[in-house]
Design an enzyme around this catalytic site. Structure first.
Site, short mmCIF file in Angstrom:
data_model
loop_
_atom_site.label_atom_id
_atom_site.label_comp_id
_atom_site.label_asym_id
_atom_site.label_seq_id
_atom_site.Cartn_x
_atom_site.Cartn_y
_atom_site.Cartn_z
N GLN A 173 0.84 -1.20 0.00
CA GLN A 173 0.00 0.00 0.00
C GLN A 173 0.88 1.25 0.00
O GLN A 173 0.61 2.20 -0.74
CB GLN A 173 -0.91 0.00 1.23
N ASP A 324 -2.05 -11.74 4.40
CA ASP A 324 -3.47 -11.78 4.77
C ASP A 324 -3.95 -13.19 5.11
O ASP A 324 -5.10 -13.38 5.50
CB ASP A 324 -4.32 -11.21 3.63
N ARG A 400 -11.26 -11.10 8.00
CA ARG A 400 -10.49 -12.36 7.95
C ARG A 400 -10.54 -13.10 9.30
O ARG A 400 -10.43 -14.32 9.34
CB ARG A 400 -9.06 -12.10 7.49
C1 S3P Z 1 -2.75 -4.68 0.14
C2 S3P Z 1 -1.55 -4.79 0.78
C3 S3P Z 1 -1.40 -5.43 2.10
C4 S3P Z 1 -2.58 -6.33 2.44
C5 S3P Z 1 -3.89 -5.65 2.16
C6 S3P Z 1 -3.98 -5.28 0.69
C7 S3P Z 1 -2.80 -3.98 -1.15
O1 S3P Z 1 -1.32 -4.42 3.09
O2 S3P Z 1 -2.52 -6.71 3.79
O3 S3P Z 1 -4.96 -6.51 2.48
O4 S3P Z 1 -3.81 -4.10 -1.87
O5 S3P Z 1 -1.82 -3.30 -1.47
P1 S3P Z 1 0.09 -3.70 3.45
O6 S3P Z 1 0.49 -2.93 2.28
O7 S3P Z 1 -0.24 -2.83 4.63
O8 S3P Z 1 1.00 -4.82 3.81
#
Ligand code: S3P
Length: 447
Positions: A173, A324, A400
């Site tokens: 993210q 996840d 989840r």
């Molecule tokens: C996601 C990245 C992950 C994941 C989230 C979705 C994404 O989070 O846990 O469910 O779509 O980029 P982080 O970037 O905080 O690890």
């Protein structure tokens, strides 16, 4: 189907069978909407995930002036081009969705507009300093309360400077947010990633025609974009979400007499850690019909019940590739022979709930022993002993956690009740109906 106080009751199942499709990939769906908005012209999205989190991104983009609508099986995004957003006239509510808020902050930060973003009780507790700090370096101004939590006001900058940013946490993210911000900046913006995370943004940026370069130096990836690319509209077909598929996969592995086929599941190599781990535990999973779809590896999975799965050590290097899936892995681990040690999982404390604590509490309530450290969880598998069940679990607004304990209920002697199950709608709206059609026994009760 769910309401806010919804409770579900999951009882013992005697096997799941059938062929199914799981909901479309959530990460890819968010990105398809956002990148479609940044192109000039119409992007067609087939199989967009129609869940609460995705609708939050969709509504937020509409509030920024993007026209998005559905025509037959396609969602059509009428992109406004990089820098083409208008100022929203109200607070943007991102609900439960971390990806919505963090990616939006990226695209807003290098546009000369102001916006206020907030979310539900779970999202308002999650850390935003990881995103505010890099985006401030572009010149955007953020005002938050003292601990960088939502609600956050952003004043996007009209004169952004490109940045080089060394990611402090392995987060797709944060990486994606910086890359998206960099699209509206003159020059080259670089993100240095020391632990690889899902690369859907990079793959999709390439397919929209962005100028993106990925250079490997030692163990790190230097990922850069050059600002003001000509983003051409696209047609995207979204594969099934491996993070949703993880639930029927787990159930088929642990419930005697099960055999299922899941069609068209995304198997991006940066998200396949769960399948690797299950195979190490001894699971019988066949991967068929591998092919590329929208630049992503996709396949069909056939999963058979496997008695006597064994506990394993899951190394820290794998954590980003299955971040996840630890809640549902912990449920499988509870049934395995021996202990399962999950290392390097501190990021789980910052998800929709503190997932290490939520798993630990829930398993202990059902008679499964665990031990935890800040960044580690050990589940002591019950092997051939029965799991008692009979507990009431609080899902803490975390889909989840809700789906994981619904899964535990299906192999426990006594039913398990899960409170706060409405959160399931954020990623897997038809979870209860689909799982029941395969052979689970989940009843929806309202409080
Ligand atoms: C996601 C990245 C992950 C994941 C989230 C979705 C994404 O989070 O846990 O469910 O779509 O980029 P982080 O970037 O905080 O690890």
């Amino acid at each position: 189907m769910y309401n806010n106080n919804e409770t579900i009751l999951s009882s013992k199942s005697f096997g799941i069978k059938g062929s199914l499709n799981v909901p479309s990939d959530k990460s890819i769906s968010h990105r398809a909407l956002i990148l479609g908005s940044l192109a000039v012209g119409k992007t067609y999205i087939k199989g967009l995930l129609e869940s609460e989190d995705i609708f939050k991104t969709l509504e937020a983009l509409k509030a920024l002036g993007v026209d998005i609508y559905k025509e037959k099986k396609y969602w059509i995004v009428h992109g406004v081009g990089i820098g083409g957003f208008c100022e929203p006239d109200n607070v943007i509510d991102c609900g439960n969705s971390g990806t919505t808020v963090r990616l939006l902050m990226g695209i807003i930060s290098t546009c000369p507009i102001k916006a206020t973003l907030t979310g539900d009780g779970s999202l308002r507790k999650r850390p935003m300093d990881r995103i505010v700090k890099p985006l401030s370096q572009f010149g955007a101004v953020f005002s938050t309360n003292f601990d960088y939590k939502l609600p956050i006001n952003i004043i996007g900058t009209s004169d952004p400077l490109p940045i080089n940013y060394d990611l402090k946490v392995p987060s797709a993210q944060v990486k994606s947010s910086i890359l998206l911000a960099g699209l509206n900046v003159k020059g080259r913006t670089t993100v240095i990633e020391n632990e690889p995370t899902r690369d859907h943004t990079e793959k999709m940026l390439k397919s929209f025609g962005a100028d993106i370069e990925i250079v490997k130096k030692g163990l790190s990836n230097y990922i850069s974009v050059v600002g003001f690319p000509c983003m051409k509209p696209n047609e995207i077909s979204v594969p099934g979400d491996i993070s949703s598929a993880a639930f029927p996969i787990a159930l088929a592995c642990i419930i005697p007499n099960s055999e299922i086929k899941i069609k068209n599941v995304g198997l991006n190599p940066l998200r396949d850690g769960f399948i690797k781990t299950l195979i190490e535990m001894g699971a019988n999973i066949k991967i068929k019909n591998k092919h590329l779809q929208a630049g992503e590896l996709v396949a069909d999975l056939i999963v058979y019940y496997t008695p006597n799965l064994k506990g394993v050590e899951v190394p820290s290097e794998r954590s980003a590739k299955m971040i996840d899936e630890y809640p549902i892995l912990s449920i499988i681990a509870a049934t395995a022979q021996g202990s399962t040690i999950m290392k390097g999982i501190q990021e789980l404390r910052f998800k929709e709930s503190d997932r290490i604590q939520a798993i630990a509490d829930g398993l202990e309530k059902n008679g499964v022993e665990i031990s935890q450290k800040k960044d580690e969880l050990i589940v002591y598998g019950k092997g051939n002993q029965k799991i008692i069940g009979g507990s009431v679990i609080e899902a803490f607004n975390d889909h989840r956690i809700a789906m994981s304990f619904a899964s535990l209920g299906s192999i426990s002697e006594k039913s398990i009740e899960i409170r706060g199950a409405a959160s399931i709608k954020t990623s897997f709206p038809n979870f209860v109906d689909l799982m029941n059609s395969l052979g689970l026994d989940i009843k929806v009760k309202s409080l």
